[in-house]
Write an enzyme that holds these catalytic residues in place. Sequence first.
Site: not given
Length: 140
Positions: A11, A59, A87, A93, A117
């Site tokens: 990101k 969001f 993951r 998160t 992500h």
Amino acid sequence: MTIQYTFSMIKPDAIKRNKIGQVNTYLENAGLKIVAQKMKFLTKYEAACFYDEHRARPFFNSLVEYITSGAVVLQVLKGEDAITLNRTVMGATNPAEAEAGTIRKDLGESIEANSIHGSDSENSAKREIAFFFNKSEIIE
């Protein structure tokens, strides 16, 4: 164990802090192979389509604004149980809740600016890979 492909996006917060190499090191040290990678600026349209499943969530607009605030690195990863492994390496998160030694705990700044992500299922991985890559861009 099954060899799988999964999608990963580094990101804008991690890009701005020059963390691409560090993120890739976490992924590769976990046993994931980067078989496709490219950097790009997402348009608001691309971001909205990519995150369409979240359109009704409160969001959504801030997510689209954030993910288009800078460049991202798009990746296809390959490995044994790659989706679950990715993951695990990413961590929770929320960086504050992630385990030490995960990307989000070590590099993330907030729930939104959590550096990475990753696909959460086989269906998501297939859709997300196809959204950004054609087969000729994926190196075996």
